[in-house]
Design an enzyme around this catalytic site. Structure first.
Site, PDB file in Angstrom:
ATOM      1  N   ASN A 147       0.871  -1.179   0.000  1.00 27.15           N
ATOM      2  CA  ASN A 147       0.000   0.000   0.000  1.00 27.15           C
ATOM      3  C   ASN A 147       0.908   1.229   0.000  1.00 27.15           C
ATOM      4  OD1 ASN A 147      -1.796   2.055   0.517  1.00 27.15           O
ATOM      5  ND2 ASN A 147      -2.304   1.386   2.604  1.00 27.15           N
ATOM      6  N   LYS A 184       0.138   4.287  -0.431  1.00 28.18           N
ATOM      7  CA  LYS A 184      -0.484   5.504   0.107  1.00 28.18           C
ATOM      8  C   LYS A 184      -0.244   6.696  -0.835  1.00 28.18           C
ATOM      9  CE  LYS A 184      -0.199   3.410   4.594  1.00 28.18           C
ATOM     10  NZ  LYS A 184      -0.146   3.545   6.048  1.00 28.18           N
ATOM     11  N   HIS A 237      -9.734   1.284   5.126  1.00 31.90           N
ATOM     12  CA  HIS A 237      -8.422   1.475   5.754  1.00 31.90           C
ATOM     13  C   HIS A 237      -8.570   2.472   6.901  1.00 31.90           C
ATOM     14  CE1 HIS A 237      -4.287   2.695   6.413  1.00 31.90           C
ATOM     15  NE2 HIS A 237      -3.923   1.585   5.807  1.00 31.90           N
ATOM     16  N   GLU A 281      -6.857   4.880   7.872  1.00 30.15           N
ATOM     17  CA  GLU A 281      -6.617   6.288   7.526  1.00 30.15           C
ATOM     18  C   GLU A 281      -7.865   6.904   6.894  1.00 30.15           C
ATOM     19  OE1 GLU A 281      -2.897   5.700   5.446  1.00 30.15           O
ATOM     20  OE2 GLU A 281      -1.956   5.245   7.367  1.00 30.15           O
ATOM     21  N   GLU A 306      -5.375  -4.535  11.079  1.00 34.85           N
ATOM     22  CA  GLU A 306      -4.350  -3.497  11.185  1.00 34.85           C
ATOM     23  C   GLU A 306      -4.580  -2.681  12.452  1.00 34.85           C
ATOM     24  OE1 GLU A 306      -2.422  -2.434   7.244  1.00 34.85           O
ATOM     25  OE2 GLU A 306      -4.269  -1.298   7.316  1.00 34.85           O
ATOM     26  N   GLY A 329       2.444   2.716  10.697  1.00 35.50           N
ATOM     27  CA  GLY A 329       3.375   3.807  10.467  1.00 35.50           C
ATOM     28  C   GLY A 329       4.097   4.274  11.716  1.00 35.50           C
ATOM     29  N   SER A 344       3.363  -1.752  10.454  1.00 37.98           N
ATOM     30  CA  SER A 344       4.823  -1.797  10.589  1.00 37.98           C
ATOM     31  C   SER A 344       5.418  -3.177  10.306  1.00 37.98           C
ATOM     32  CB  SER A 344       5.256  -1.291  11.969  1.00 37.98           C
ATOM     33  OG  SER A 344       4.840   0.050  12.156  1.00 37.98           O
TER      34      SER A 344
HETATM   35  P1  PGA Z   1       2.728   0.544   7.685  1.00 32.04           P
HETATM   36  O1  PGA Z   1       1.264   0.738   7.032  1.00 32.04           O
HETATM   37  O2  PGA Z   1       3.256  -0.759   7.157  1.00 32.04           O
HETATM   38  O3  PGA Z   1       3.506   1.732   7.211  1.00 32.04           O
HETATM   39  O4  PGA Z   1       2.538   0.516   9.155  1.00 32.04           O
HETATM   40  C1  PGA Z   1       0.373  -0.332   6.909  1.00 32.04           C
HETATM   41  C2  PGA Z   1      -0.909   0.136   6.294  1.00 32.04           C
HETATM   42  O5  PGA Z   1      -1.357   1.241   6.617  1.00 32.04           O
HETATM   43  O6  PGA Z   1      -1.531  -0.555   5.469  1.00 32.04           O
END
Ligand code: PGA
Length: 252
Positions: free
Chosen positions: A9, A11, A96, A98, A168, A174, A213
């Protein structure tokens, strides 16, 4: 037997030049005998990635990070499932964290997006996860259980077939914090149990992937867990070496 799957992903990252380089590096050393791989660039790079993948003999597949719940029409700025599938996407993320947190997407909207994806043959990747406070309050199962049940109830078991559910934890996205393999397994086990309320076949077949992460050095331990069938990877998917190493771990 469930096949592992890794999903990058990206982003809101990348330029034409950097995305081109990244895809080419991943293609050059791709795996794929035992684990599927999808790349989810930003909307504006979907066509670019689609063309590069189409011109290679790679088995890497294309995905997208979101879609509109609407089919078509006067929805300025939105992108429909049909548009994505027209460009060769096979999968799309829905819900997601976010999107849930920053764009206030509620469960009912996530369910509409899930149905919109299904309507055009895209595999929905339903993302669920709890905040740090919810975890500290012991509400993890309540939160992720509700996020999953809403979709199962709204869409029915037929539409759930073949989808992917991504656990998640928001506190791990992140942040560099990862759920321990045991913490992740516990929630994955719970999600599979929740699916079994619908049917045991659905629970057996649905791929449950972990995100938050995931890196080259923690992927193997996560993939060793019984109910973890792959990963949704943010930051580390922008680095070809890291991403390839995670994919390689998923092949075992
Ligand atoms: P990350 O993001 O691996 O940077 O923690 C995962 C995600 O948001 O799908």
């Amino acid at each position: 037997m469930r096949r592992n799957v890794v999903i990058g992903n990206w982003k809101m990252n990348g330029s034409v030049a950097s995305v081109t380089t990244l895809v080419k590096k991943i293609i050059a050393r791709g795996f794929g005998e035992k684990a599927d791989c999808f790349l989810c660039p930003s909307f504006v790079h979907v066509k670019l990635v689609s063309d590069i993948l189409n011109n290679s003999s790679s088995n890497i597949e294309l995905g997208a990070q979101d879609l509109s719940e609407q089919i078509e029409g006067a929805f300025t700025g939105e992108v429909s499932g049909e548009m994505l599938s027209d460009l060769g996407a096979g999968l799309v993320l829905v819900g997601h964290s976010e999107r849930r947190q920053r764009f206030d997407e509620k469960n009912y909207l996530v369910a509409e997006k899930y149905k919109a994806a299904r309507a055009v043959g895209l595999i929905p990747v339903l993302c669920v996860g709890e905040t740090q406070i919810e975890r500290e309050n012991g509400e993890t199962e309540k939160v992720v259980g509700q996020q999953l049940r809403v979709i199962v109830e709204e869409c029915g078991s037929e539409l759930m077939k073949g989808s992917i559910v991504a656990y998640e934890p928001i506190w791990a996205i992140g942040t560099g914090l990862t759920a321990t393999p045991e913490q992740a397994q516990a929630v994955h086990g719970f999600l599979r149990e929740t699916l079994s309320e619908c049917s045991s076949a659905l629970a057996d077949e649905t791929r449950l992937i972990y995100g938050g992460s995931v890196k080259a050095d923690n992927a193997t331990q996560l993939f060793e867990q019984r109910d973890i069938d792959g990963a949704l990877i943010g930051g580390a998917s922008l680095d070809a070496e890291q991403f390839l190493s995670i994919w390689e771990s998923a092949e075992r």
